[in-house]
Write a protein that holds these residues in place. Structure first.
Motif, PDB file in Angstrom:
ATOM      1  N   ASP A 172       0.865  -1.178   0.000  1.00 42.94           N
ATOM      2  CA  ASP A 172       0.000   0.000   0.000  1.00 42.94           C
ATOM      3  C   ASP A 172       0.903   1.230   0.000  1.00 42.94           C
ATOM      4  O   ASP A 172       1.474   1.601   1.024  1.00 42.94           O
ATOM      5  N   TRP A 222       0.160   4.351  -0.369  1.00 46.77           N
ATOM      6  CA  TRP A 222      -0.356   5.514   0.355  1.00 46.77           C
ATOM      7  C   TRP A 222       0.028   5.455   1.826  1.00 46.77           C
ATOM      8  O   TRP A 222       0.461   6.434   2.413  1.00 46.77           O
ATOM      9  N   THR A 223      -0.126   4.276   2.433  1.00 43.42           N
ATOM     10  CA  THR A 223       0.155   4.140   3.859  1.00 43.42           C
ATOM     11  C   THR A 223       1.566   3.641   4.139  1.00 43.42           C
ATOM     12  O   THR A 223       1.949   3.494   5.300  1.00 43.42           O
ATOM     13  N   TRP A 231      -1.134   9.025   9.120  1.00 46.05           N
ATOM     14  CA  TRP A 231      -1.909   9.968   8.310  1.00 46.05           C
ATOM     15  C   TRP A 231      -3.148  10.500   9.033  1.00 46.05           C
ATOM     16  O   TRP A 231      -3.865  11.325   8.491  1.00 46.05           O
ATOM     17  N   GLU A 287      -7.719  11.158   4.239  1.00 44.46           N
ATOM     18  CA  GLU A 287      -7.834  10.077   3.265  1.00 44.46           C
ATOM     19  C   GLU A 287      -7.069  10.472   2.009  1.00 44.46           C
ATOM     20  O   GLU A 287      -6.725  11.641   1.820  1.00 44.46           O
ATOM     21  N   TRP A 288      -6.807   9.495   1.167  1.00 41.43           N
ATOM     22  CA  TRP A 288      -6.037   9.738  -0.052  1.00 41.43           C
ATOM     23  C   TRP A 288      -6.780  10.711  -0.957  1.00 41.43           C
ATOM     24  O   TRP A 288      -7.977  10.589  -1.193  1.00 41.43           O
ATOM     25  N   SER A 311      -1.745  11.922  -5.782  1.00 42.15           N
ATOM     26  CA  SER A 311      -0.358  11.530  -5.536  1.00 42.15           C
ATOM     27  C   SER A 311       0.393  12.582  -4.735  1.00 42.15           C
ATOM     28  O   SER A 311       1.453  12.298  -4.173  1.00 42.15           O
ATOM     29  N   ASN A 355      -3.196  14.520   0.709  1.00 39.67           N
ATOM     30  CA  ASN A 355      -4.341  13.865   1.331  1.00 39.67           C
ATOM     31  C   ASN A 355      -5.462  14.884   1.491  1.00 39.67           C
ATOM     32  O   ASN A 355      -5.238  16.094   1.412  1.00 39.67           O
ATOM     33  N   ARG A 385       1.247  15.320   2.511  1.00 38.67           N
ATOM     34  CA  ARG A 385       1.313  14.220   3.475  1.00 38.67           C
ATOM     35  C   ARG A 385       2.308  14.481   4.593  1.00 38.67           C
ATOM     36  O   ARG A 385       2.146  13.990   5.701  1.00 38.67           O
TER      37      ARG A 385
END
Length: 381
Positions: free
Chosen positions: A80, A82-83, A126, A145-146, A149, A152, A185
């Motif tokens: 993942d 994103w995380t 996050w 949340e996402w 790119s 957030n 982020r």
């Protein structure tokens, strides 16, 4: 008939409480120790997946516990990005809620605020809090949340009167924007003095960092837009000097109304060539324009009503041209803070677009090559 109805009513009145009591006895409880919407502090620590420490405007400390009664656990099958989690890391899903525990209290209170959180993968960074800089400004919790790119989408919360409350974003006129806002982020949000909150993210459409400043209004539970600014892509850090677009444009407006050169109030439209030379050093570069001569300095040019070969002591200043490409100003930003222009059109003769604001006998004009592109020149005449 009436007697029969009364008898039926009495029977119903007797049986319903008994039946209802039976239902209460038989109904299962999600939290055996919960009393109404309260949960003992020790139990909250056991059932919560995340917790955050937050202070209200009076610096009273609370702990926010995030938990789900229907939580399920699984493991990630792929990376993942994103995380920043890897395959095999545990992930939790459920309908997550928040409970608020005041420091030293034996019970926490389940909150009605929708935190809009349905999954948690540990360890996580996050969702976070940001501490306030001064009294009467509360700490803030951000559930994110996402978004893309580059950023957030951050949803802010504060504690007001012992209750966790979501904040909404509104524009400079109070019109609702949303209940979330883009933020980078890493170091994408900071709290300043006077209850101001800044959001920063990289805007792909203009290839610059966009910074928005909001003012917190606790009574209205809103963050109101108070300033904007763009920074070049090689300036990723927070701006700690200079002024934002709002103050800059207000200063330009005042300069136009007074007919003065910004930051040089002694240089005025209508001033003679002789008086100007007594106040300002002679420019190294001079040239003729379409309507007269220009003295060109590093950040601006001063235009006269005579050409170079005609300039004398009686020639007068007619126009100021400001070179503002480094200011990173855009037409929509100008409209945001100065309102709707009197004119906005494609100037085919000169090439590019002109946006005109009239202030009495004075004019403030913005010039850009393509529609909605960066402004490169500002004119006062």
């Amino acid at each position: 008939m009436i007697h029969s109805l009364r008898k039926q009513n009495w029977i119903a009145m007797i049986l319903l409480p008994i039946l209802f009591s039976g239902i209460l006895v038989l109904a299962p409880s999600n939290h055996a120790n919960a009393q109404g919407n309260r949960i003992p502090a020790e139990e909250l620590k056991e059932i919560s997946r995340l917790s955050f420490t937050l202070r209200d405007a009076y610096q009273t400390q609370y702990t926010i516990f995030i938990f789900a009664q229907d939580e399920e656990i699984s493991t990630l099958t792929e990376e993942d990005l994103w995380t920043n989690n890897n395959p095999g890391d545990p992930t939790y899903t459920g309908t997550y809620r928040a409970a608020l525990l005041k420091k030293g209290a034996p019970y926490g209170t389940v909150q009605s605020a929708d935190i809009d959180l349905h999954s948690i993968t540990l360890p996580q960074t996050w969702h976070y809090t940001i501490k306030s800089k001064e009294k009467l400004t509360p700490d803030m919790l951000f559930i994110t949340e996402w978004g893309s790119s580059n950023f957030n989408l951050a949803k802010p919360f504060i504690i007001r009167s012992g209750v966790l409350q979501p904040l909404k974003f509104v524009d400079n006129k109070g019109k609702n924007i949303n209940n979330f806002y883009p933020a980078a982020r890493e170091s994408g949000i900071r709290i300043l003095s006077e209850s101001r909150v800044q959001f920063k993210f990289y805007n792909n459409t203009v290839f610059k960092y966009e910074i928005e400043t909001f003012k917190l209004n606790i009574s209205k539970l809103e963050l109101r837009l108070t300033d904007t600014r763009y920074l070049n892509f090689n300036q990723p850090t927070w701006p700690n000097s200079g002024i934002g677009d709002r103050a800059y444009l207000e200063s330009l407006k005042n300069s136009a109304m007074k007919g003065i050169l910004p930051n040089q109030p002694n240089i005025k439209l209508g001033m003679t060539h002789k008086s100007m030379l007594n106040t300002l050093k002679k420019a190294k570069f001079r040239e003729n324009g379409e309507w007269g001569a220009y003295y060109i300095y590093s950040q601006y040019a001063i235009g006269f009503d005579s050409y170079l070969h005609e300039l004398d002591n009686r020639s007068r200043i007619m126009v100021f041209n400001l070179f503002v490409e480094q200011r990173n100003l855009y037409p929509e930003t100008v409209k945001l803070w100065l309102g709707k222009p009197q004119k906005e059109y494609l100037n085919e003769a000169e090439g590019g677009y002109d946006m005109i604001y009239k202030y009495g006998s004075r004019t403030l004009s913005f010039h850009y090559l393509e529609e909605d592109e960066q402004i490169y020149l500002i004119t006062i005449y």
